[in-house]
Design a protein around this motif. Structure first.
Motif, mmCIF file in Angstrom:
data_model
loop_
_atom_site.group_PDB
_atom_site.id
_atom_site.type_symbol
_atom_site.label_atom_id
_atom_site.label_comp_id
_atom_site.label_asym_id
_atom_site.label_seq_id
_atom_site.Cartn_x
_atom_site.Cartn_y
_atom_site.Cartn_z
ATOM 1 N N ILE A 1 -1.870 -38.086 -75.145
ATOM 2 C CA ILE A 1 -0.416 -38.206 -75.240
ATOM 3 C C ILE A 1 0.086 -36.778 -75.409
ATOM 4 N N VAL B 1 2.973 -33.888 -76.125
ATOM 5 C CA VAL B 1 4.284 -33.592 -76.687
ATOM 6 C C VAL B 1 4.856 -32.403 -75.917
ATOM 7 N N GLU C 1 -5.670 -29.375 -88.760
ATOM 8 C CA GLU C 1 -4.742 -29.283 -89.892
ATOM 9 C C GLU C 1 -3.505 -28.438 -89.565
ATOM 10 N N GLU C 2 -3.094 -28.488 -88.341
ATOM 11 C CA GLU C 2 -2.001 -27.633 -87.885
ATOM 12 C C GLU C 2 -0.705 -28.431 -87.679
ATOM 13 N N TYR C 3 0.429 -27.847 -88.089
ATOM 14 C CA TYR C 3 1.725 -28.450 -87.781
ATOM 15 C C TYR C 3 1.881 -28.513 -86.261
ATOM 16 N N LEU C 4 2.470 -29.587 -85.792
ATOM 17 C CA LEU C 4 2.703 -29.741 -84.356
ATOM 18 C C LEU C 4 3.531 -28.571 -83.811
ATOM 19 N N ASN C 5 4.592 -28.198 -84.516
ATOM 20 C CA ASN C 5 5.455 -27.107 -84.038
ATOM 21 C C ASN C 5 4.725 -25.759 -84.040
ATOM 22 N N VAL D 1 -4.017 -29.499 -80.505
ATOM 23 C CA VAL D 1 -3.554 -29.299 -81.873
ATOM 24 C C VAL D 1 -4.752 -29.222 -82.828
ATOM 25 N N LEU D 2 -4.826 -28.159 -83.610
ATOM 26 C CA LEU D 2 -5.914 -28.043 -84.579
ATOM 27 C C LEU D 2 -5.795 -29.140 -85.639
ATOM 28 N N LEU E 1 -7.444 -32.278 -82.699
ATOM 29 C CA LEU E 1 -7.166 -33.711 -82.787
ATOM 30 C C LEU E 1 -7.414 -34.355 -81.426
ATOM 31 N N ARG E 2 -8.027 -35.496 -81.438
ATOM 32 C CA ARG E 2 -8.210 -36.238 -80.192
ATOM 33 C C ARG E 2 -6.874 -36.829 -79.721
ATOM 34 N N HIS E 3 -6.765 -37.017 -78.436
ATOM 35 C CA HIS E 3 -5.664 -37.789 -77.823
ATOM 36 C C HIS E 3 -4.300 -37.113 -77.832
ATOM 37 N N ILE E 4 -4.215 -35.896 -78.383
ATOM 38 C CA ILE E 4 -2.894 -35.258 -78.463
ATOM 39 C C ILE E 4 -2.925 -33.886 -77.809
#
Lengths: 259, 259
Positions: free
Chosen positions: A122, A124, A62-66, A59-60, A22-25
């Motif tokens: 951004i 996390v 389709e991946e959960y953030l956690n 973050v991939l 994902l871009r930006h994360i």
């Protein structure tokens, strides 16, 4: 992987990483390590950058953030089965990675001026607290070092990583007010002075002995044993252990200000 | 703005919003409202969707995350000067907005199948607690209603907004264990039963009167006045006021488990 293969991989990350991430994360992990009287933090030394950094990544699609946080920590340091908690999301536009990443690209000999890595991120923040004698972190391919640093001797770090670390520490200290500390940091049985030392090390200040004992007992998560510690010069201190069912309840409900 | 102008604006948001906003990142605000014995939450009814939603929006390319939260809350509800706090970042890939947004587009008569709005969003949750009698929220152009709902009577909501609300409420309840509640919710002077009611309403359970009073006084943030409340049938309760300097200190350092 030799140096040419590594540089090829790094270049691909800059030029094509946005196809899988994902871009930006981004995610940054602050892994605190405690043992006896010392609080440390785990840092990686980025190849080429010459500075230290928190273990982080992307973050991939389709991946959960956690799940991403767990995967990133594992990929970058080898650590697994660590209880990671989100503590804050950093969104200052000036925390941009443009400058440092342009340096990277120059070093590996490409003139690319466009990359998803130059865009705003951004981040996390996730943190954990472990016993640093019980884990063996190892540097990944992007790093030339992976070390524990005493919290009072932090080296120069990239970007806003010092600020992220500061926020994580504040959060950990605040958490001591309402959640019990990880039982993974304590031996099965421990004395009140040992427990107090743990709190003092994290809070970075001295606590009043009687007040500490009274507050700790009022939480209900400690059981006093009949056994005392042997081989102590003065009055032998009693051992305590955690009441695990009450501990788990307190983790969930909070405990400091039980009403 | 008439309906055609509105639809034009909405269409532009779907087709060109990514030119001004960061992809993949949204913000959702959970505004709790308290007054007397009631806890409410502020929701917007999205035009066309027919469901209620938390006031939310997107982050401008060069905007601080915290500034974006303030701007979004203001644009969507008219509220300003509200103390917003980050509480959690939601990163389940299945919280995708694709389905609901495709419905939107169909309704406004475009066959566009590609839009940044169909991509995955990670949402940063911000929350606040206000006195709902002291603010006048108004619906924005994208909404056909803006209302306070009792926390026990929440209508059907879009996406994972119910889960975001649940997490915000848990966080608010946990916060009562270690931070003083906002003095903006209390009159300048208040009785202990009034304070207890505030806690009971937020925690959604009865508290023991004596225990509550003892714990509250031990925090050191309350000053007992000599004045009692008039016109009360039984024993007139004393008034209290907040000790603002201690209150501010407690906000910063935590207070529940003061060591």
């Amino acid at each position: 992987m030799n140096i040419m293969e590594f540089e090829k991989e790094l270049k691909a990350h800059f030029l094509k990483g946005h196809e899988v991430y994902l871009r930006h994360i981004s995610i940054d992990c602050v892994i605190f390590g405690f043992h006896e009287n010392e609080l440390k933090v785990l840092l990686l030394k980025a190849k080429y950058a010459g500075k230290w950094a928190l273990p982080g990544g992307f973050v991939l699609k389709e991946e959960y953030l956690n799940d991403a946080a767990k995967r990133i920590l594992h990929e970058r340091t080898g650590l697994e089965k660590i209880y990671l908690q989100q503590f804050y999301t950093f969104g200052d536009p000036a925390r941009s990675t443009k400058k440092i990443n342009q340096g990277f690209l120059k070093n590996i000999g490409t003139s690319a001026t466009k990359s998803w890595m130059f865009e705003r991120f951004i981040s996390v923040g996730y943190s954990a607290l472990v016993d640093f004698t019980k884990v063996q972190p190892v540097a990944d391919l992007f790093s030339e070092g992976c070390e524990w640093f005493n919290i009072h001797e932090i080296p120069e770090m990239i970007l806003d990583h010092r600020e992220i670390l500061k926020k994580a520490l504040e959060n950990l200290q605040l958490q001591l007010n309402f959640q019990p500390v990880g039982y993974n940091l304590l031996p099965l049985k421990f004395t009140m002075p040992e427990l107090q030392k743990l709190y003092e090390t994290i809070l970075d200040r001295k606590l009043d002995r009687r007040n500490f004992q009274r507050k700790m007992m009022s939480t209900g998560i400690l059981k006093k044993l009949k056994e005392t510690k042997k081989g102590v010069a003065h009055k032998a201190p009693f051992y305590y252990k955690l009441d695990l069912s009450k501990y788990k309840k307190a983790l969930k409900a909070g405990m400091g200000f039980e009403l």
